[in-house]
Design a protein around this motif. Structure first.
Motif, PDB file in Angstrom:
ATOM      1  N   ASN A  26       0.701  -1.176  -0.005  1.00 26.30           N
ATOM      2  CA  ASN A  26       0.028   0.022   0.032  1.00 26.30           C
ATOM      3  C   ASN A  26       0.826   1.376  -0.033  1.00 26.30           C
ATOM      4  O   ASN A  26       0.628   2.224   0.637  1.00 26.30           O
ATOM      5  N   LEU A  27       1.960   1.021  -0.541  1.00 25.63           N
ATOM      6  CA  LEU A  27       3.009   2.335  -0.597  1.00 25.63           C
ATOM      7  C   LEU A  27       2.751   2.954  -2.042  1.00 25.63           C
ATOM      8  O   LEU A  27       3.552   4.073  -2.003  1.00 25.63           O
ATOM      9  N   ASN A  28       1.846   2.594  -2.715  1.00 24.40           N
ATOM     10  CA  ASN A  28       1.547   3.075  -4.169  1.00 24.40           C
ATOM     11  C   ASN A  28       2.905   3.190  -5.021  1.00 24.40           C
ATOM     12  O   ASN A  28       3.105   4.003  -5.893  1.00 24.40           O
ATOM     13  N   HIS A  29       3.820   2.164  -4.732  1.00 17.92           N
ATOM     14  CA  HIS A  29       4.935   2.037  -5.597  1.00 17.92           C
ATOM     15  C   HIS A  29       4.703   1.074  -7.059  1.00 17.92           C
ATOM     16  O   HIS A  29       3.584   0.475  -7.157  1.00 17.92           O
ATOM     17  N   GLN A  50       7.317  -3.544 -13.370  1.00 18.86           N
ATOM     18  CA  GLN A  50       7.166  -2.141 -13.381  1.00 18.86           C
ATOM     19  C   GLN A  50       5.811  -1.600 -13.739  1.00 18.86           C
ATOM     20  O   GLN A  50       5.584  -0.422 -13.066  1.00 18.86           O
ATOM     21  N   ILE A  51       5.045  -2.264 -14.202  1.00 13.35           N
ATOM     22  CA  ILE A  51       3.654  -1.392 -14.386  1.00 13.35           C
ATOM     23  C   ILE A  51       2.538  -2.705 -14.332  1.00 13.35           C
ATOM     24  O   ILE A  51       3.076  -3.844 -14.619  1.00 13.35           O
ATOM     25  N   VAL A  52       1.428  -2.327 -14.393  1.00 14.59           N
ATOM     26  CA  VAL A  52       0.398  -3.439 -14.185  1.00 14.59           C
ATOM     27  C   VAL A  52       0.352  -3.977 -15.508  1.00 14.59           C
ATOM     28  O   VAL A  52       0.338  -3.404 -16.721  1.00 14.59           O
ATOM     29  N   GLU A  69      -2.003  -7.916 -12.042  1.00 13.30           N
ATOM     30  CA  GLU A  69      -3.285  -7.430 -12.371  1.00 13.30           C
ATOM     31  C   GLU A  69      -3.791  -6.066 -11.634  1.00 13.30           C
ATOM     32  O   GLU A  69      -4.549  -5.367 -12.239  1.00 13.30           O
ATOM     33  N   LYS A  70      -2.991  -5.950 -10.604  1.00 18.61           N
ATOM     34  CA  LYS A  70      -3.442  -4.649  -9.763  1.00 18.61           C
ATOM     35  C   LYS A  70      -2.043  -3.962  -9.215  1.00 18.61           C
ATOM     36  O   LYS A  70      -1.161  -4.938  -9.106  1.00 18.61           O
ATOM     37  N   LYS A  71      -1.956  -2.884  -9.303  1.00 12.81           N
ATOM     38  CA  LYS A  71      -0.722  -2.180  -9.088  1.00 12.81           C
ATOM     39  C   LYS A  71      -0.295  -2.799  -7.405  1.00 12.81           C
ATOM     40  O   LYS A  71       0.971  -2.647  -7.280  1.00 12.81           O
ATOM     41  N   GLU A  72      -1.345  -2.809  -6.740  1.00 12.38           N
ATOM     42  CA  GLU A  72      -0.810  -3.190  -5.092  1.00 12.38           C
ATOM     43  C   GLU A  72      -0.452  -4.777  -5.101  1.00 12.38           C
ATOM     44  O   GLU A  72       0.055  -5.208  -3.825  1.00 12.38           O
ATOM     45  N   SER A  73      -0.776  -5.553  -5.930  1.00 15.73           N
ATOM     46  CA  SER A  73      -0.422  -6.942  -5.583  1.00 15.73           C
ATOM     47  C   SER A  73       0.384  -7.753  -6.721  1.00 15.73           C
ATOM     48  O   SER A  73       0.347  -7.395  -7.896  1.00 15.73           O
ATOM     49  N   ARG A  95       9.776   2.812  -5.795  1.00 14.92           N
ATOM     50  CA  ARG A  95       8.887   3.784  -6.481  1.00 14.92           C
ATOM     51  C   ARG A  95       9.051   3.616  -7.899  1.00 14.92           C
ATOM     52  O   ARG A  95       8.051   3.622  -8.937  1.00 14.92           O
ATOM     53  N   ILE A  96      10.251   3.704  -8.364  1.00 17.36           N
ATOM     54  CA  ILE A  96      10.361   3.793  -9.825  1.00 17.36           C
ATOM     55  C   ILE A  96      11.534   2.891 -10.063  1.00 17.36           C
ATOM     56  O   ILE A  96      12.872   3.027  -9.492  1.00 17.36           O
ATOM     57  N   ARG A  97      11.552   1.779 -11.017  1.00 16.11           N
ATOM     58  CA  ARG A  97      12.611   0.651 -11.065  1.00 16.11           C
ATOM     59  C   ARG A  97      13.871   1.692 -11.863  1.00 16.11           C
ATOM     60  O   ARG A  97      14.941   1.352 -11.315  1.00 16.11           O
ATOM     61  N   ASP A  98      13.621   2.464 -12.634  1.00 17.66           N
ATOM     62  CA  ASP A  98      14.776   2.919 -13.223  1.00 17.66           C
ATOM     63  C   ASP A  98      15.368   4.197 -12.659  1.00 17.66           C
ATOM     64  O   ASP A  98      15.928   4.939 -13.046  1.00 17.66           O
ATOM     65  N   SER A  99      15.082   4.638 -11.465  1.00 19.54           N
ATOM     66  CA  SER A  99      15.244   5.530 -10.625  1.00 19.54           C
ATOM     67  C   SER A  99      16.606   5.095  -9.980  1.00 19.54           C
ATOM     68  O   SER A  99      16.694   3.902  -9.193  1.00 19.54           O
ATOM     69  N   LEU A 100      17.650   5.874  -9.809  1.00 19.48           N
ATOM     70  CA  LEU A 100      18.699   5.524  -9.094  1.00 19.48           C
ATOM     71  C   LEU A 100      18.658   5.652  -7.594  1.00 19.48           C
ATOM     72  O   LEU A 100      19.295   5.219  -6.717  1.00 19.48           O
ATOM     73  N   MET A 101      17.326   6.513  -7.299  1.00 17.69           N
ATOM     74  CA  MET A 101      16.977   6.493  -6.137  1.00 17.69           C
ATOM     75  C   MET A 101      16.085   5.378  -5.565  1.00 17.69           C
ATOM     76  O   MET A 101      15.376   5.414  -4.576  1.00 17.69           O
ATOM     77  N   GLY A 102      15.924   4.280  -6.366  1.00 17.77           N
ATOM     78  CA  GLY A 102      14.854   3.401  -6.149  1.00 17.77           C
ATOM     79  C   GLY A 102      15.172   2.345  -4.920  1.00 17.77           C
ATOM     80  O   GLY A 102      15.369   1.219  -5.244  1.00 17.77           O
TER      81      GLY A 102
END
Lengths: 115, 113
Positions: A26-29, A50-52, A69-73, A95-102
């Motif tokens: 539930n982190l909205n990642h 990386q995405i649904v 099938e869902k962003k959360e799962s 948060r974002i796979r391609d971010s170096l801050m990920g």
């Protein structure tokens, strides 16, 4: 509290059975990952997404399957084709796979034992 | 492919003492990130400290600090004033843009009372 929930914590399986491990966040990642942990080998990547409705194989995907099938799962199925499934499985998100801050955030893990 | 090596499978330290965990990595990239993750006996992995390769200054988080030697491809973790709660597996990890994390095999640290 935001976080990642894995279930079950412990699971026993007979040979030849498929089992599914649950991972909910539930982190909205955007990105989610499944790792396998074996003693002395660190964490090895099984699958990531990386995405649904999209996911990619990691280093040791054989004998495993996933869905997003869902962003959360991001459930992981350990199939009967996995030759040595007894292990500790960790789900993670970022948060974002391609971010170096990920930075990765982890669940508490699921221990699968094949009898 | 990048690799991460942790040459100390197990270490122990007395409470209140200082301990250093070693990590070396192999990469041909110039810009990347390095991490230390902690996995206590409860099993939930948490981030301890992070270092950006383009920063020369070593990262510090309270009692945790790193010694980042880019030319030597070394990234050691120093824990000062060790506490019983520091007992855990510690994983060194490497991350390059567009790639996935690469983890070392881990070092099991025991803090002794």
């Amino acid at each position: 509290d935001g976080g990642i929930t894995q279930s079950p914590k412990y699971l026993f399986r007979k040979e030849g059975q498929n089992v599914t491990l649950s991972c909910e966040q539930n982190l909205n990642h955007d990105a989610m990952y499944w790792y396998r942990q074996d003693p002395g080998q660190g964490l090895r990547l099984i699958y990531y997404s990386q995405i649904v409705n999209d996911f990619q194989k990691g280093d040791i995907a054989e004998g495993y399957s996933v869905s997003r099938e869902k962003k959360e799962s991001f459930p992981l199925t350990v199939t009967s084709a996995q030759k040595n499934p007894t292990a500790f499985y960790l789900c993670a998100s970022s948060r974002i796979r391609d971010s170096l801050m990920g930075e990765l955030f982890f669940g508490e893990g699921s221990r699968l034992t094949v009898l | 492919a990048q690799t991460v090596t942790q040459s100390q499978p197990e270490m122990s330290v007395q409470e209140a003492e200082t301990v250093t965990l070693s990590c070396t990595y192999d990469t041909s990239e110039n810009n990347y990130y390095l991490f230390w993750y902690k996995q206590p006996p409860s099993r939930q992995m948490i981030l301890v400290i992070r270092q950006e390769a383009y920063k020369q200054q070593n990262a510090t988080e309270n009692r945790f600090s790193v010694n980042f030697q880019k030319a030597a491809k070394s990234f050691s973790l120093k824990i000062s004033d060790s506490q019983l709660g520091d007992t855990a597996m510690y994983f060194c990890a490497f991350l390059n843009y567009g790639q996935n994390f690469v983890f070392g095999p881990g070092t099991r640290l025991s803090v002794l009372p």
